[in-house]
Write a protein that holds these residues in place. Structure first.
Motif, PDB file in Angstrom:
ATOM      1  N   SER A   1      20.421  26.287  81.504  1.00 41.78           N
ATOM      2  CA  SER A   1      19.133  26.125  81.085  1.00 41.78           C
ATOM      3  C   SER A   1      18.096  25.329  81.458  1.00 41.78           C
ATOM      4  O   SER A   1      18.414  23.918  81.550  1.00 41.78           O
ATOM      5  CB  SER A   1      19.253  26.092  79.503  1.00 41.78           C
ATOM      6  OG  SER A   1      18.164  26.246  78.832  1.00 41.78           O
ATOM      7  N   ALA A   2      16.963  26.058  81.781  1.00 44.57           N
ATOM      8  CA  ALA A   2      15.790  25.181  82.144  1.00 44.57           C
ATOM      9  C   ALA A   2      14.623  25.235  80.966  1.00 44.57           C
ATOM     10  O   ALA A   2      13.577  24.991  81.389  1.00 44.57           O
ATOM     11  CB  ALA A   2      15.163  25.618  83.435  1.00 44.57           C
ATOM     12  N   HIS A   3      15.027  25.783  79.858  1.00 43.58           N
ATOM     13  CA  HIS A   3      13.976  25.983  78.898  1.00 43.58           C
ATOM     14  C   HIS A   3      13.938  24.802  78.213  1.00 43.58           C
ATOM     15  O   HIS A   3      14.908  24.273  77.525  1.00 43.58           O
ATOM     16  CB  HIS A   3      14.749  27.304  77.807  1.00 43.58           C
ATOM     17  CG  HIS A   3      13.609  27.587  76.710  1.00 43.58           C
ATOM     18  ND1 HIS A   3      12.762  28.568  77.152  1.00 43.58           N
ATOM     19  CD2 HIS A   3      13.405  27.275  75.561  1.00 43.58           C
ATOM     20  CE1 HIS A   3      11.772  28.852  76.085  1.00 43.58           C
ATOM     21  NE2 HIS A   3      12.329  27.890  75.132  1.00 43.58           N
TER      22      HIS A   3
ATOM     23  N   LEU B   1      13.633  21.011  85.228  1.00 41.28           N
ATOM     24  CA  LEU B   1      13.947  21.908  86.058  1.00 41.28           C
ATOM     25  C   LEU B   1      14.934  21.381  87.289  1.00 41.28           C
ATOM     26  O   LEU B   1      15.577  22.210  87.770  1.00 41.28           O
ATOM     27  CB  LEU B   1      12.854  22.684  86.815  1.00 41.28           C
ATOM     28  CG  LEU B   1      12.820  23.729  87.801  1.00 41.28           C
ATOM     29  CD1 LEU B   1      13.485  25.005  87.073  1.00 41.28           C
ATOM     30  CD2 LEU B   1      11.678  24.182  88.323  1.00 41.28           C
TER      31      LEU B   1
ATOM     32  N   VAL C   1      20.222  30.976  85.732  1.00 42.04           N
ATOM     33  CA  VAL C   1      19.094  30.039  85.034  1.00 42.04           C
ATOM     34  C   VAL C   1      18.304  30.655  83.919  1.00 42.04           C
ATOM     35  O   VAL C   1      17.771  31.597  84.122  1.00 42.04           O
ATOM     36  CB  VAL C   1      18.152  29.592  86.316  1.00 42.04           C
ATOM     37  CG1 VAL C   1      17.135  28.562  85.558  1.00 42.04           C
ATOM     38  CG2 VAL C   1      18.904  28.955  87.278  1.00 42.04           C
TER      39      VAL C   1
ATOM     40  N   THR D   1      15.067  30.578  81.938  1.00 40.28           N
ATOM     41  CA  THR D   1      13.900  29.796  82.238  1.00 40.28           C
ATOM     42  C   THR D   1      13.082  29.811  80.922  1.00 40.28           C
ATOM     43  O   THR D   1      13.535  30.189  79.767  1.00 40.28           O
ATOM     44  CB  THR D   1      13.282  30.915  83.057  1.00 40.28           C
ATOM     45  OG1 THR D   1      13.198  32.233  82.390  1.00 40.28           O
ATOM     46  CG2 THR D   1      13.803  31.356  84.207  1.00 40.28           C
TER      47      THR D   1
ATOM     48  N   ALA E   1       9.143  26.610  83.972  1.00 40.62           N
ATOM     49  CA  ALA E   1      10.124  26.529  84.784  1.00 40.62           C
ATOM     50  C   ALA E   1      10.790  27.978  84.779  1.00 40.62           C
ATOM     51  O   ALA E   1      11.834  28.326  84.290  1.00 40.62           O
ATOM     52  CB  ALA E   1      11.351  25.713  83.963  1.00 40.62           C
ATOM     53  N   GLY E   2      10.041  28.672  85.542  1.00 37.99           N
ATOM     54  CA  GLY E   2      10.438  30.253  85.876  1.00 37.99           C
ATOM     55  C   GLY E   2      10.719  30.456  87.159  1.00 37.99           C
ATOM     56  O   GLY E   2      11.034  29.602  88.058  1.00 37.99           O
ATOM     57  N   PRO E   3      10.767  31.613  87.592  1.00 36.62           N
ATOM     58  CA  PRO E   3      11.114  32.037  88.973  1.00 36.62           C
ATOM     59  C   PRO E   3      10.242  31.605  90.172  1.00 36.62           C
ATOM     60  O   PRO E   3      10.883  30.997  91.091  1.00 36.62           O
ATOM     61  CB  PRO E   3      10.995  33.782  88.985  1.00 36.62           C
ATOM     62  CG  PRO E   3      11.021  33.959  87.482  1.00 36.62           C
ATOM     63  CD  PRO E   3      10.562  33.035  86.702  1.00 36.62           C
TER      64      PRO E   3
ATOM     65  N   LEU F   1      11.290  27.759  90.317  1.00 38.80           N
ATOM     66  CA  LEU F   1      12.436  27.481  91.078  1.00 38.80           C
ATOM     67  C   LEU F   1      12.520  27.981  92.425  1.00 38.80           C
ATOM     68  O   LEU F   1      12.963  27.392  93.240  1.00 38.80           O
ATOM     69  CB  LEU F   1      13.408  28.504  90.057  1.00 38.80           C
ATOM     70  CG  LEU F   1      14.953  28.522  90.541  1.00 38.80           C
ATOM     71  CD1 LEU F   1      15.580  27.225  90.357  1.00 38.80           C
ATOM     72  CD2 LEU F   1      15.553  29.741  89.882  1.00 38.80           C
TER      73      LEU F   1
ATOM     74  N   VAL G   1      15.566  38.289  89.630  1.00 45.73           N
ATOM     75  CA  VAL G   1      14.637  37.977  88.526  1.00 45.73           C
ATOM     76  C   VAL G   1      14.668  39.174  87.483  1.00 45.73           C
ATOM     77  O   VAL G   1      14.320  40.396  87.945  1.00 45.73           O
ATOM     78  CB  VAL G   1      13.089  37.826  88.828  1.00 45.73           C
ATOM     79  CG1 VAL G   1      12.464  37.533  87.615  1.00 45.73           C
ATOM     80  CG2 VAL G   1      12.934  36.867  89.942  1.00 45.73           C
TER      81      VAL G   1
ATOM     82  N   VAL H   1      16.876  34.383  85.353  1.00 48.55           N
ATOM     83  CA  VAL H   1      17.203  34.303  87.058  1.00 48.55           C
ATOM     84  C   VAL H   1      18.423  34.086  87.665  1.00 48.55           C
ATOM     85  O   VAL H   1      18.985  32.817  87.143  1.00 48.55           O
ATOM     86  CB  VAL H   1      15.907  33.177  87.620  1.00 48.55           C
ATOM     87  CG1 VAL H   1      16.088  33.354  89.146  1.00 48.55           C
ATOM     88  CG2 VAL H   1      14.684  33.609  87.071  1.00 48.55           C
TER      89      VAL H   1
END
Length: 412
Positions: A118-120, A124, A139, A141, A145-147, A150, A165, A196
């Motif tokens: 988790s990057a939430h 990241l 991942v 998001t 910290a989204g596509p 990353l 995605v 992702v």
């Protein structure tokens, strides 16, 4: 009771669950997608603390509470927070299909061997390093910290990773797109991204599994020198490697530099233990050997052809660094590594003369420093079925551990 319902990935909310609810809590899109009882209070999830306070007040009045969550709320979801606050005995959890399961289903891959990170609301960098180290990663998001972020972090990595995605899973606007990291970095993905997937497609299918999740740790470490290609015994001996690995502590989610990597034996061992690894080597034949050794052990090691400290400038900050060799430039190399390492630096030296300068570089950068001279003698056979002791060259191993106060200056 608090009824927690997973929805949003194709799992509808049963009407009977909402009947009689005094409070319904959820994301705006989840609340807008259902018909609420006329007298029910509605709370749109934003900051958790105020919503939990409202839940607590309704429980005190014996009011029935329904929480709408995405997918499987027990998988990196709100169940943990609710259980910590109100106790698991008050929870009636109705899981839906998790976004991870749905995303893998859309592309026809099993995911029992996937690593989920988790990057939430988190750094990241951990997700990035897991993607570098493992062939199949999901991942979760979040904002910032989204596509795109990353993809930007993975753009220059070798290995040909593909990003899948998955956006708005289970809705009419669902999209599942395969892109390169560079393509992901160049786009604005909006707020509908569900998950992702980062894949090494050549290894994504995997083999037969017994235990779900990340692969089990290696069956051994501090491997014999003959497990690696090397030149004229120019390799970190296994006794030295054993202590170096113990002090480096490589693990999944870490980034480790192996500077002056030679054969890359330390780099490969760190990668086998789950870390993302960058090996820096100035000799062209050494670069080729590192890549061959990484391939032979089935791990991903990014190899940078260049001389430290200048070759370190464009690299992400490491958690741990191993410095091999011992030329005149060693103090400058140790200094550069110490100023950027987040946790520890380990230095192997054959020349005792280099120790004071290396130690000074570590302590001046805020590390607590220690070291040991390693001298070992191995069993060696002689004619006549007898054995002697064969001494290996002594090596001084120095290590520095960053103190909490000194970590404030390290780039995040």
């Amino acid at each position: 009771m608090i009824t927690v319902v997973g929805t949003g990935t194709g799992s509808p909310v049963p009407e009977d669950v909402l009947a009689g609810a005094a409070l319904v809590v959820g994301g705006r899109r989840h609340l807008d997608a259902v018909r609420l009882p006329e007298d029910a209070e509605r709370v749109v999830l934003g900051p958790l603390a105020p919503a939990l306070d409202v839940v607590g007040r309704h429980l005190e009045k014996a009011g029935r509470v329904v929480v709408l969550a995405s997918g499987d709320p027990g998988f990196f979801g709100i169940v943990r927070v609710l259980a910590e606050r109100f106790g698991p005995g008050l929870l009636d959890v109705r899981p839906g299909v998790s976004s991870v399961a749905a995303a893998f289903a859309r592309i026809g891959l099993p995911w029992d061997d996937a690593v989920v990170v988790s990057a939430h609301g988190r750094e990241l960098r951990t997700a990035v390093h897991v993607c570098r180290a493992r062939p199949k990663v999901a991942v979760l998001t979040g904002p910032g910290a989204g596509p795109a972020e990353l993809g930007a972090a993975l753009t220059h990595d070798p290995g040909g990773r593909v990003l899948v995605v998955a956006s708005a899973l289970g809705s009419a606007q669902e999209r599942v797109e395969r892109v390169t990291p560079a393509e992901a970095a160049a786009r604005d993905w909006g707020a509908d991204v569900s998950v992702v997937l980062c894949l090494d497609e050549g290894r994504a299918l995997g083999g037969v599994r017994t235990v779900a999740g990340a692969p089990a740790g290696p069956d051994g470490w501090a491997l014999d020198e003959d497990r690696f290609a090397h030149r004229d015994s120019m390799i970190t001996k296994f006794e030295v490697r054993a202590l170096a690995l113990a002090r480096l502590g490589p693990r999944l989610g870490d980034l480790v530099w192996d500077v002056g990597a030679g054969s890359g034996s330390v780099a490969v061992e760190c990668a086998r233990l789950g870390a993302a690894v960058v090996a820096v080597e100035k000799a062209p034949d050494g670069v080729a050997r590192i890549r061959a050794n990484a391939d032979a052990h089935g791990v991903d090691v990014r190899v940078v052809h260049g001389s430290a400290p200048s070759a370190l400038a464009g690299l992400d900050d490491p958690d741990a660094v191993f410095v091999g060799g011992g030329g005149r430039e060693l103090p400058a190399v140790v200094d550069a590594c110490a100023r950027r390492a987040r946790r520890t630096v380990v230095v192997a030296m054959a020349a005792l003369d280099r120790v004071p300068a290396a130690r000074a570089a570590l302590t001046e950068a805020g590390f607590t420093c220690d070291g040991v001279l390693l001298q070992s003698s191995r069993l060696a056979p002689l004619p006549g079925d007898v054995t002697r002791l064969a001494a290996t060259n002594p090596v001084f191993l120095l290590w520095g551990v960053r103190t909490p106060a000194s970590s404030e200056g390290v780039a995040q």
